[in-house]
Write a protein that holds these residues in place. Structure first.
Motif, PDB file in Angstrom:
ATOM      1  N   TRP A  32     -16.206   3.244   5.406  1.00 15.06           N
ATOM      2  CA  TRP A  32     -16.598   2.820   4.142  1.00 15.06           C
ATOM      3  C   TRP A  32     -17.876   3.121   3.615  1.00 15.06           C
ATOM      4  O   TRP A  32     -18.371   3.048   2.570  1.00 15.06           O
ATOM      5  CB  TRP A  32     -16.327   1.197   4.021  1.00 15.06           C
ATOM      6  CG  TRP A  32     -17.681   0.439   4.482  1.00 15.06           C
ATOM      7  CD1 TRP A  32     -18.680  -0.218   3.714  1.00 15.06           C
ATOM      8  CD2 TRP A  32     -18.192   0.192   5.868  1.00 15.06           C
ATOM      9  NE1 TRP A  32     -19.485  -0.826   4.358  1.00 15.06           N
ATOM     10  CE2 TRP A  32     -19.399  -0.627   5.775  1.00 15.06           C
ATOM     11  CE3 TRP A  32     -17.808   0.696   7.132  1.00 15.06           C
ATOM     12  CZ2 TRP A  32     -20.130  -1.055   6.855  1.00 15.06           C
ATOM     13  CZ3 TRP A  32     -18.131   0.361   8.229  1.00 15.06           C
ATOM     14  CH2 TRP A  32     -19.602  -0.556   8.023  1.00 15.06           C
ATOM     15  N   ALA A  62      -4.474   6.441  -2.391  1.00 12.08           N
ATOM     16  CA  ALA A  62      -3.965   5.254  -1.657  1.00 12.08           C
ATOM     17  C   ALA A  62      -3.962   4.179  -2.783  1.00 12.08           C
ATOM     18  O   ALA A  62      -4.864   3.440  -3.086  1.00 12.08           O
ATOM     19  CB  ALA A  62      -4.833   4.813  -0.706  1.00 12.08           C
ATOM     20  N   SER A  72      -6.803  -0.519   7.812  1.00 10.22           N
ATOM     21  CA  SER A  72      -6.841  -1.668   7.345  1.00 10.22           C
ATOM     22  C   SER A  72      -8.022  -2.535   7.376  1.00 10.22           C
ATOM     23  O   SER A  72      -8.208  -3.691   6.654  1.00 10.22           O
ATOM     24  CB  SER A  72      -5.751  -2.789   7.979  1.00 10.22           C
ATOM     25  OG  SER A  72      -6.214  -2.864   9.486  1.00 10.22           O
ATOM     26  N   ARG A 120     -12.773  -1.596   7.167  1.00 17.27           N
ATOM     27  CA  ARG A 120     -13.628  -0.573   6.740  1.00 17.27           C
ATOM     28  C   ARG A 120     -14.115   0.893   7.755  1.00 17.27           C
ATOM     29  O   ARG A 120     -14.279   1.410   7.058  1.00 17.27           O
ATOM     30  CB  ARG A 120     -14.818  -1.584   6.311  1.00 17.27           C
ATOM     31  CG  ARG A 120     -14.746  -2.633   5.275  1.00 17.27           C
ATOM     32  CD  ARG A 120     -15.943  -3.145   4.814  1.00 17.27           C
ATOM     33  NE  ARG A 120     -16.945  -3.833   5.932  1.00 17.27           N
ATOM     34  CZ  ARG A 120     -18.097  -4.072   5.561  1.00 17.27           C
ATOM     35  NH1 ARG A 120     -18.659  -3.845   4.429  1.00 17.27           N
ATOM     36  NH2 ARG A 120     -18.717  -4.581   6.859  1.00 17.27           N
ATOM     37  N   LEU A 168      -5.225  -0.061  -2.518  1.00 18.75           N
ATOM     38  CA  LEU A 168      -6.393  -0.355  -1.536  1.00 18.75           C
ATOM     39  C   LEU A 168      -7.502  -0.225  -2.607  1.00 18.75           C
ATOM     40  O   LEU A 168      -7.371   0.450  -3.380  1.00 18.75           O
ATOM     41  CB  LEU A 168      -6.373   0.618  -0.517  1.00 18.75           C
ATOM     42  CG  LEU A 168      -5.535   0.096   0.689  1.00 18.75           C
ATOM     43  CD1 LEU A 168      -5.657   1.442   1.873  1.00 18.75           C
ATOM     44  CD2 LEU A 168      -5.857  -1.292   1.474  1.00 18.75           C
ATOM     45  N   SER A 169      -8.513  -1.013  -2.196  1.00 13.69           N
ATOM     46  CA  SER A 169      -9.882  -0.707  -3.136  1.00 13.69           C
ATOM     47  C   SER A 169     -10.454   0.641  -2.363  1.00 13.69           C
ATOM     48  O   SER A 169     -10.993   0.466  -1.284  1.00 13.69           O
ATOM     49  CB  SER A 169     -10.735  -1.878  -2.913  1.00 13.69           C
ATOM     50  OG  SER A 169     -10.294  -3.098  -3.465  1.00 13.69           O
ATOM     51  N   GLN A 215     -13.315   1.204   0.034  1.00 12.75           N
ATOM     52  CA  GLN A 215     -13.735  -0.087   1.011  1.00 12.75           C
ATOM     53  C   GLN A 215     -13.118  -0.090   2.472  1.00 12.75           C
ATOM     54  O   GLN A 215     -13.270  -0.796   3.048  1.00 12.75           O
ATOM     55  CB  GLN A 215     -13.201  -1.315   0.161  1.00 12.75           C
ATOM     56  CG  GLN A 215     -14.098  -1.642  -1.202  1.00 12.75           C
ATOM     57  CD  GLN A 215     -15.518  -1.401  -0.956  1.00 12.75           C
ATOM     58  OE1 GLN A 215     -16.022  -2.354   0.244  1.00 12.75           O
ATOM     59  NE2 GLN A 215     -16.303  -0.798  -1.378  1.00 12.75           N
ATOM     60  N   PHE A 216     -12.098   0.707   2.648  1.00 11.03           N
ATOM     61  CA  PHE A 216     -11.332   1.108   3.811  1.00 11.03           C
ATOM     62  C   PHE A 216     -11.646   2.358   4.537  1.00 11.03           C
ATOM     63  O   PHE A 216     -11.702   3.383   3.655  1.00 11.03           O
ATOM     64  CB  PHE A 216      -9.913   0.638   3.409  1.00 11.03           C
ATOM     65  CG  PHE A 216      -9.514  -0.677   2.997  1.00 11.03           C
ATOM     66  CD1 PHE A 216      -9.648  -0.948   1.953  1.00 11.03           C
ATOM     67  CD2 PHE A 216      -9.094  -1.426   3.990  1.00 11.03           C
ATOM     68  CE1 PHE A 216      -9.437  -2.206   1.304  1.00 11.03           C
ATOM     69  CE2 PHE A 216      -8.891  -2.820   3.605  1.00 11.03           C
ATOM     70  CZ  PHE A 216      -8.960  -3.167   2.225  1.00 11.03           C
ATOM     71  N   TYR A 276      -1.001   2.645   7.480  1.00  9.02           N
ATOM     72  CA  TYR A 276      -0.526   2.943   6.026  1.00  9.02           C
ATOM     73  C   TYR A 276      -0.491   4.569   6.333  1.00  9.02           C
ATOM     74  O   TYR A 276      -1.599   5.154   6.483  1.00  9.02           O
ATOM     75  CB  TYR A 276      -1.199   2.401   5.133  1.00  9.02           C
ATOM     76  CG  TYR A 276      -1.556   1.097   5.114  1.00  9.02           C
ATOM     77  CD1 TYR A 276      -2.575   0.312   5.073  1.00  9.02           C
ATOM     78  CD2 TYR A 276      -0.360   0.062   4.690  1.00  9.02           C
ATOM     79  CE1 TYR A 276      -2.905  -1.099   4.934  1.00  9.02           C
ATOM     80  CE2 TYR A 276      -0.494  -1.158   4.788  1.00  9.02           C
ATOM     81  CZ  TYR A 276      -1.891  -1.837   4.847  1.00  9.02           C
ATOM     82  OH  TYR A 276      -1.763  -3.097   4.736  1.00  9.02           O
ATOM     83  N   ALA A 287      -4.297   5.496   5.939  1.00  7.58           N
ATOM     84  CA  ALA A 287      -5.377   4.571   5.419  1.00  7.58           C
ATOM     85  C   ALA A 287      -5.277   3.276   6.600  1.00  7.58           C
ATOM     86  O   ALA A 287      -4.361   2.816   7.022  1.00  7.58           O
ATOM     87  CB  ALA A 287      -4.921   3.752   3.964  1.00  7.58           C
ATOM     88  N   VAL A 326       0.861  -1.143  -0.052  1.00  8.56           N
ATOM     89  CA  VAL A 326      -0.042   0.079   0.070  1.00  8.56           C
ATOM     90  C   VAL A 326       1.028   1.239   0.087  1.00  8.56           C
ATOM     91  O   VAL A 326       1.831   1.551   0.894  1.00  8.56           O
ATOM     92  CB  VAL A 326      -0.909  -0.123   1.277  1.00  8.56           C
ATOM     93  CG1 VAL A 326      -1.778   1.415   1.137  1.00  8.56           C
ATOM     94  CG2 VAL A 326      -1.893  -1.441   1.198  1.00  8.56           C
TER      95      VAL A 326
END
Length: 124
Positions: free
Chosen positions: A53, A24, A99, A101, A27-28, A31-32, A113, A97, A2
């Motif tokens: 999320w 980021a 890890s 949601r 990462l999706s 979703q996070f 992150y 970020a 990431v």
């Protein structure tokens, strides 16, 4: 792996505005949970704002009513809109970020992150 990258800091007069941006990679997006953390000279890192999320947000008391966190899904970018800036907002601002949601208390310790930081300086 990431990678978090933020931008948009600078020098602004008190009462002015800045918009910080963050991406980021790895990462999706959406979703996070993500957030903004700042660190002023001689002070500990402070969670400024977080978003989960569902786009539910947390805004710290020191910036409530002046800062807004939001996602631009078209560009997969997180923003922090900072209005009515004060000299006490001067700090290094980090995008972070999660890890998972959701965030817990938007504390800096929650985030694995981190970006490299972008300096915001507000002159009086």
């Amino acid at each position: 792996q990431v990678q978090v990258v933020e931008s948009g800091g600078g020098l602004v007069q008190a009462g002015g505005s800045l918009r910080l941006s963050c991406t980021a990679i790895g990462l999706s997006f959406g979703q996070f949970a993500m957030g903004w953390v700042r660190q002023a000279p001689g002070k500990e890192r402070e969670g400024v704002s977080c978003i989960n999320w569902r786009d539910s947000t947390f805004i710290g008391d020191s910036v409530k009513g002046r800062f807004t966190i939001f996602r631009d899904y078209a560009k997969n970018t997180l923003h922090l809109q900072m209005d009515s800036l004060k000299p006490e907002d001067t700090a290094m601002y980090y995008c972070a970020a999660h890890s998972g949601r959701d965030y817990s208390s938007c504390a800096q310790s929650e985030f694995p992150y981190w970006g490299q930081g972008t300096q915001v300086t507000v002159s009086s």
